[in-house]
Design a protein around this motif. Structure first.
Motif, PDB file in Angstrom:
ATOM      1  N   GLU A 174      -3.775   2.986   3.930  1.00  0.00           N
ATOM      2  CA  GLU A 174      -5.490   4.062   3.616  1.00  0.00           C
ATOM      3  C   GLU A 174      -4.077   5.032   3.739  1.00  0.00           C
ATOM      4  N   ALA A 175      -3.786   5.575   4.653  1.00  0.00           N
ATOM      5  CA  ALA A 175      -2.298   6.852   4.888  1.00  0.00           C
ATOM      6  C   ALA A 175      -2.333   6.924   3.348  1.00  0.00           C
ATOM      7  N   LEU A 176      -1.671   6.263   2.514  1.00  0.00           N
ATOM      8  CA  LEU A 176      -0.366   6.389   1.682  1.00  0.00           C
ATOM      9  C   LEU A 176      -2.132   6.301   0.279  1.00  0.00           C
ATOM     10  N   VAL A 177      -2.477   5.609   0.348  1.00  0.00           N
ATOM     11  CA  VAL A 177      -3.520   5.280  -0.806  1.00  0.00           C
ATOM     12  C   VAL A 177      -4.361   6.760  -0.922  1.00  0.00           C
ATOM     13  N   ASN A 178      -4.331   7.335   0.260  1.00  0.00           N
ATOM     14  CA  ASN A 178      -5.493   8.513   0.070  1.00  0.00           C
ATOM     15  C   ASN A 178      -4.395   9.823  -0.208  1.00  0.00           C
ATOM     16  N   SER A 179      -2.930   9.271   0.142  1.00  0.00           N
ATOM     17  CA  SER A 179      -2.517  10.202  -0.783  1.00  0.00           C
ATOM     18  C   SER A 179      -2.030  10.286  -2.070  1.00  0.00           C
ATOM     19  N   GLY A 180      -2.174   9.175  -2.555  1.00  0.00           N
ATOM     20  CA  GLY A 180      -2.245   9.408  -4.245  1.00  0.00           C
ATOM     21  C   GLY A 180      -0.698   8.332  -4.296  1.00  0.00           C
ATOM     22  N   ASP A 181      -0.305   7.543  -3.001  1.00  0.00           N
ATOM     23  CA  ASP A 181       0.736   6.624  -2.474  1.00  0.00           C
ATOM     24  C   ASP A 181       0.564   5.377  -3.262  1.00  0.00           C
ATOM     25  N   ASN A 182      -0.498   4.827  -3.880  1.00  0.00           N
ATOM     26  CA  ASN A 182      -0.657   3.343  -3.230  1.00  0.00           C
ATOM     27  C   ASN A 182       0.408   2.551  -3.199  1.00  0.00           C
ATOM     28  N   PRO A 183       0.136   1.772  -2.120  1.00  0.00           N
ATOM     29  CA  PRO A 183       1.546   1.248  -2.059  1.00  0.00           C
ATOM     30  C   PRO A 183       2.004  -0.343  -2.845  1.00  0.00           C
ATOM     31  N   MET A 186       3.964  -0.210  -7.906  1.00  0.00           N
ATOM     32  CA  MET A 186       4.724   0.233  -7.935  1.00  0.00           C
ATOM     33  C   MET A 186       5.568   0.365  -8.983  1.00  0.00           C
ATOM     34  N   HIS A 187       6.133   1.376  -8.978  1.00  0.00           N
ATOM     35  CA  HIS A 187       7.171   1.724 -10.494  1.00  0.00           C
ATOM     36  C   HIS A 187       8.300   1.394 -10.388  1.00  0.00           C
ATOM     37  N   ASN A 188       9.322   1.143  -9.274  1.00  0.00           N
ATOM     38  CA  ASN A 188      10.789   0.419  -8.679  1.00  0.00           C
ATOM     39  C   ASN A 188      10.606  -0.428  -7.675  1.00  0.00           C
ATOM     40  N   ARG A 189      11.792  -0.893  -7.947  1.00  0.00           N
ATOM     41  CA  ARG A 189      11.832  -1.517  -6.646  1.00  0.00           C
ATOM     42  C   ARG A 189      12.504  -0.723  -5.116  1.00  0.00           C
ATOM     43  N   ALA A 190      12.538  -0.303  -5.214  1.00  0.00           N
ATOM     44  CA  ALA A 190      12.387   0.683  -3.896  1.00  0.00           C
ATOM     45  C   ALA A 190      10.922   0.370  -3.172  1.00  0.00           C
ATOM     46  N   GLN A 191      10.155   0.887  -4.102  1.00  0.00           N
ATOM     47  CA  GLN A 191       8.669   0.709  -3.817  1.00  0.00           C
ATOM     48  C   GLN A 191       8.521  -1.029  -3.517  1.00  0.00           C
ATOM     49  N   PHE A 192       8.802  -1.641  -4.664  1.00  0.00           N
ATOM     50  CA  PHE A 192       7.957  -3.207  -3.351  1.00  0.00           C
ATOM     51  C   PHE A 192       8.852  -3.514  -2.473  1.00  0.00           C
ATOM     52  N   ASP A 193      10.173  -3.188  -2.226  1.00  0.00           N
ATOM     53  CA  ASP A 193      10.456  -3.583  -1.008  1.00  0.00           C
ATOM     54  C   ASP A 193       9.596  -2.583   0.104  1.00  0.00           C
ATOM     55  N   ARG A 194       8.963  -1.248   0.047  1.00  0.00           N
ATOM     56  CA  ARG A 194       8.584  -0.989   0.956  1.00  0.00           C
ATOM     57  C   ARG A 194       7.392  -1.686   0.740  1.00  0.00           C
ATOM     58  N   PHE A 195       6.767  -2.084   0.278  1.00  0.00           N
ATOM     59  CA  PHE A 195       5.484  -2.930   0.522  1.00  0.00           C
ATOM     60  C   PHE A 195       5.607  -4.694   0.752  1.00  0.00           C
ATOM     61  N   PHE A 196       6.083  -5.019   0.544  1.00  0.00           N
ATOM     62  CA  PHE A 196       7.146  -6.337   0.834  1.00  0.00           C
ATOM     63  C   PHE A 196       7.380  -6.159   2.783  1.00  0.00           C
ATOM     64  N   ALA A 197       7.947  -5.201   2.930  1.00  0.00           N
ATOM     65  CA  ALA A 197       7.815  -4.935   4.007  1.00  0.00           C
ATOM     66  C   ALA A 197       6.829  -4.407   5.131  1.00  0.00           C
TER      67      ALA A 197
END
Length: 314
Positions: A174-183, A186-197
């Motif tokens: 929720e904090a990420l979504v509210n900050s405009g960074d919905n997990p 994603m635009h790249n592999r690093a963001q996917f790795d964050r999401f998967f974790a």
């Protein structure tokens, strides 16, 4: 020298181009093998205005069990879990609209109420009157809406890491979504790795080639997932309707869930006073994947309780 560099560049380009595609082919193969092991068949079911991809297995006249996946997932997350039930139940596992093998349609209405109506239409198409339903995350939201608004169709309700109530404490997603960074977007592999974790605390081993393919799929589907997320997250929260859920109910949670905090489980339990709460230590957002046998055991107890309830209900 330049020839060697050119060849190496071509090899690198070929690997970059084909690697996720190999992963997608492996995903298809693994899904087919796992479905065969679980004695499930891929069946497309026409309903009003669309066709739903499903896995189905078990005897046609056995009690029906509907398994509903979460946001951005697909029916494949239930394959190992379903194996524990096909001997005794007619198991139906759909891809929700906009997910899996179903075609995304812009403006297609991916609200929780609409997804629940599609589940009713699926039951009608399969000639099923009543069903036990177990949902994960957004799928639990859909399942609870089904139980509250179509109670005549539901025999029991299983909620696994359920989205759909107001969060009682600050939450990472929720904090990420509210900050405009919905997990999820994603635009790249690093963001996917964050999401998967964030999805699992005790994930099974997944080869890198499969992770690469999954990352590519999420990146490609970013705008589709944005629309689906907006529709489902904008749906009414379940608190006003929870007291209307009268069937035997199970609330199953992983204590290390980072997607939906375990404190939310107590909101569901307070709203459905007869529901049983089970919390699994060391497990994250997907207990049916991370702790398949334990999750199946708890759900089996729910289904057994529902049989007793049905036998004494006037």
């Amino acid at each position: 020298m330049f020839v060697t560099l050119g060849v190496l560049a071509l090899i690198a380009l070929w690997v970059w181009w084909t690697y996720p595609r190999v992963g997608n082919l492996l995903f298809e193969l693994i899904g087919w093998v796992e479905a065969r092991r679980s004695r499930l068949k891929a069946i497309r079911v026409p309903i009003k205005s669309m066709t739903l991809a499903t896995y189905q297995g078990g005897a046609a006249h056995a009690p029906a069990l509907l398994l509903v996946h979460g946001f951005s997932a697909d029916k494949g997350v239930w394959l190992g879990f379903a194996r524990h039930f096909v001997d005794d139940y007619r198991v139906i596992i759909p891809d929700l609209a906009g997910h899996g093998k179903n075609t995304f349609v812009a403006g297609g209405d991916y609200s929780i109420a609409a997804q629940a109506r599609r589940m009713v239409a699926l039951l009608d198409a399969c000639k099923i009157d009543k069903v036990h339903v177990i949902g994960s995350s957004m799928g639990a939201y859909v399942a609870s809406w089904l139980a509250a608004h179509h109670p005549e169709r539901v025999l029991s309700l299983g909620l696994i890491g359920a989205a759909g109530v107001n969060l009682p404490q600050p939450n990472e997603v929720e904090a990420l979504v509210n900050s405009g960074d919905n997990p999820f977007l994603m635009h790249n592999r690093a963001q996917f790795d964050r999401f998967f974790a964030m999805t699992m605390a005790a994930p099974p081993f997944i080869p890198e080639v499969l992770l690469a393919a999954e990352a590519q799929t999420y990146i490609k589907r970013r705008e589709e997932l944005r629309e689906i997320f907006a529709d489902f997250s904008g749906s009414p929260r379940m608190e006003p309707w929870l007291p209307h859920i009268q069937v035997p109910s199970l609330i199953l949670w992983g204590r290390q869930d980072r997607m939906v905090p375990v404190a939310s489980a107590h909101t569901w339990q307070a709203g459905i006073p007869h529901a049983r709460l089970e919390i699994l230590d060391g497990i994250g957002h997907l207990p049916m994947v991370e702790a398949t046998q334990a999750s199946a055991l708890h759900c089996r107890e729910l289904l057994d309780k529902a049989k007793v309830y049905a036998s004494i209900r006037p």
